[in-house]
Design an enzyme around this catalytic site. Structure first.
Site, PDB file in Angstrom:
ATOM      1  N   TYR A  56       0.844  -1.199   0.000  1.00 10.89           N
ATOM      2  CA  TYR A  56       0.000   0.000   0.000  1.00 10.89           C
ATOM      3  C   TYR A  56       0.873   1.240   0.000  1.00 10.89           C
ATOM      4  CZ  TYR A  56      -5.004   0.066  -0.129  1.00 10.89           C
ATOM      5  OH  TYR A  56      -6.281   0.080  -0.579  1.00 10.89           O
ATOM      6  N   GLU A  58      -0.316   4.765  -0.643  1.00  9.01           N
ATOM      7  CA  GLU A  58      -1.071   6.016  -0.854  1.00  9.01           C
ATOM      8  C   GLU A  58      -0.167   7.218  -0.607  1.00  9.01           C
ATOM      9  OE1 GLU A  58      -4.333   5.411   1.812  1.00  9.01           O
ATOM     10  OE2 GLU A  58      -5.708   4.995   0.178  1.00  9.01           O
ATOM     11  N   ASP A 207      -4.475  14.392 -25.433  1.00  6.29           N
ATOM     12  CA  ASP A 207      -4.644  13.003 -25.014  1.00  6.29           C
ATOM     13  C   ASP A 207      -3.857  12.129 -25.987  1.00  6.29           C
ATOM     14  OD1 ASP A 207      -5.432  10.430 -24.509  1.00  6.29           O
ATOM     15  OD2 ASP A 207      -7.589  10.865 -24.420  1.00  6.29           O
ATOM     16  N   THR A 233      -1.634   6.609 -22.338  1.00  8.11           N
ATOM     17  CA  THR A 233      -1.667   5.244 -21.812  1.00  8.11           C
ATOM     18  C   THR A 233      -0.276   4.672 -22.002  1.00  8.11           C
ATOM     19  OG1 THR A 233      -2.188   4.071 -23.860  1.00  8.11           O
ATOM     20  CG2 THR A 233      -4.067   4.904 -22.573  1.00  8.11           C
ATOM     21  N   LYS A 236      -0.482   1.052 -25.126  1.00 13.76           N
ATOM     22  CA  LYS A 236      -0.809   1.025 -26.552  1.00 13.76           C
ATOM     23  C   LYS A 236       0.506   1.049 -27.350  1.00 13.76           C
ATOM     24  CE  LYS A 236      -5.449   2.779 -25.675  1.00 13.76           C
ATOM     25  NZ  LYS A 236      -6.445   3.849 -25.848  1.00 13.76           N
ATOM     26  N   ARG A 242      -0.510  -2.241 -18.789  1.00 11.28           N
ATOM     27  CA  ARG A 242      -1.801  -1.557 -18.869  1.00 11.28           C
ATOM     28  C   ARG A 242      -1.849  -0.438 -17.837  1.00 11.28           C
ATOM     29  NH1 ARG A 242      -5.877  -2.453 -21.630  1.00 11.28           N
ATOM     30  NH2 ARG A 242      -4.624  -4.058 -22.609  1.00 11.28           N
TER      31      ARG A 242
END
Ligand SMILES: *Cc1c(COP(=O)(O)O)cnc(C)c1O
Length: 432
Positions: A56, A58, A207, A233, A236, A242
């Site tokens: 974790y 955060e 984008d 992303t 791609k 991913r």
């Protein structure tokens, strides 16, 4: 079926192991022409499968809410450093779980709910997160949409209609202008969008979900330093795990970081962040420049083969990694849905796609979207693209004849045997 570390680790769960083995087999024996997909390296896969999935984290490096983050900090700092170097950006946030999360975070940082955003319409090549009414983006902000110019016989049409972008910007006074597409085969020059945004005092977001790898590899113009914020992303054309990322100048870093966490997401996926770090380093190598150029040349070769078979190409051809095919000149009865289904049976994987002003619904469509990032990674070149184009036409012509479909399926299997993305890996004993 394969012998690698994951198979051994999954020996206690034969059900999942069998599904994963079958998926590997599918990826190795069928042609992958989905424009948004790629084959990651074994190194990226290994990082994605690492023990960082247990952690974790955060917050951000040096500012975490939980203890034990020394190595999460190291890997995330490294990923950010590599991303900023690769793209020449001042700041990178590598935590977005996906391209959609990156876009949402950018909107959250830059635009108040109810304010106006100018972006490309979904049925003209834009993305769901560019204001589709079924997306939270369309429910939260007031979107105004531009599209492409009308089709022209000489192939000069179906380009982003910059006159319309300018008119709408002046009329609607958006807070944010968005450039970027999901189904568009031409280069997007960020500069005219910057000018238009400046004329009306708007911010500009690019984008780069699709062309991120082409930009990193120098095959397409970079929006970094021109747009206020660049989202992308990593899976791609960039060929990483991913996920998503956001690039911006130093003065927007706080707003962007705060929008990703705590604004939108909880704990980051540090195993994926580690894999992003690997991918950014791979994309900085000279071979990746080669790769990006070959992706574009392969798309041009595929487009030429399809045009010779009687397909109309949207926008008259391609300058990037995708080819948008209008099926109606080839066969007015043939829908994108039917074409996708029969191609799947022949081992050619692609997706149906609406073409600009498509008379058919998004579920049926009159078009196909094809892309070359994955098979270029597997080593295919222009010659193989010509073969793929003719196999595709043969299946669609003979779609009612099971022997045609079966014959092509066999030829596809042979072709893929010579261009196996994980061949060396699955023959060896270790994933990395
Ligand atoms: C793919 C894509 C996205 C979303 O990426 P996901 O990782 O699927 O959420 C956003 N914008 C554009 C233009 C895209 O093509």
């Amino acid at each position: 079926m394969t012998t690698n570390g994951y198979d051994r680790a999954l020996a206690g769960d034969p059900e999942v192991a069998a599904i994963l083995a079958a998926e590997l087999e599918r990826q190795r024996t069928t042609v992958q022409l989905i424009a948004s997909e790629n084959f990651t390296s074994p190194a990226v896969l290994a990082a994605t499968a690492s023990v960082l999935t247990n952690k974790y984290s955060e917050g951000y490096p040096g500012r975490r809410y939980y203890g034990g983050n020394v190595h999460a900090d190291e890997v995330e700092s490294l990923a950010c450093e590599r991303a900023t170097t690769l793209f020449g950006a001042e700041h990178a946030n590598v935590q977005p779980h996906s391209g959609a999360s990156a876009n949402l975070a950018a909107y959250l940082a830059l635009v108040e709910p109810g304010e106006t955003i100018l972006a490309m319409r979904l049925d003209q090549g834009g993305h769901l997160t560019h204001g589709s009414p079924v997306s939270i983006t369309g429910k939260t902000y007031r979107f105004v949409s531009y599209g492409v110019t009308p089709a022209a016989d000489d192939g000069s049409g179906e380009r982003i209609d910059l006159d319309l972008v300018r008119d709408l910007a002046h009329r609607e006074r958006p807070r944010l202008v968005v450039a970027g597409t999901t189904a568009y085969s031409r280069v997007i020059d960020p500069r005219p969008f910057r000018e238009i945004a400046d004329e009306v005092g708007a911010l500009f977001m690019f984008d780069a979900a699709h062309p991120a790898g082409l930009i990193a590899g120098g095959a397409h113009p970079s929006p970094v330093g021109i747009a206020d914020v660049v989202t992308l992303t990593t899976h791609k054309t960039l060929r990483g795990p991913r996920g998503g990322a956001i690039l911006c100048s130093g003065d927007r870093a706080r707003a962007i970081d705060g929008a990703v966490f705590p604004g939108l997401q909880g704990g980051p996926l540090e195993h994926v962040v580690a894999a992003k770090a690997v991918a950014f380093s791979e994309a900085a190598r000279p071979e990746f420049k080669q790769y990006a150029g070959q992706v574009v040349r392969n798309a041009a070769a595929l487009a030429a083969a399809l045009a010779a078979e009687g397909f109309r190409l949207v926008a008259g051809g391609t300058e990037n990694h995708q080819v948008l095919v209008d099926l109606r000149t080839f066969d007015p009865e043939l829908t994108g849905k039917a074409a996708q289904e029969v191609l799947d049976r022949a081992g050619i994987t692609c997706n149906r796609n609406q073409i600009p002003d498509d008379p058919r619904s998004p579920f049926v469509t009159s078009g196909l979207r094809l892309g070359t990032p994955a098979e270029t990674t597997a080593g295919m070149g222009e010659q193989e693209m010509a073969v793929v184009g003719s196999l595709l036409a043969r299946v669609l012509r003979g779609r009612d004849d099971p022997t045609v479909v079966e014959d092509v399926r066999e030829e596809v299997r042979d072709l893929c045997g010579a261009f196996d993305p994980y061949g060396a890996w699955s023959r060896s004993e270790s994933p990395a």
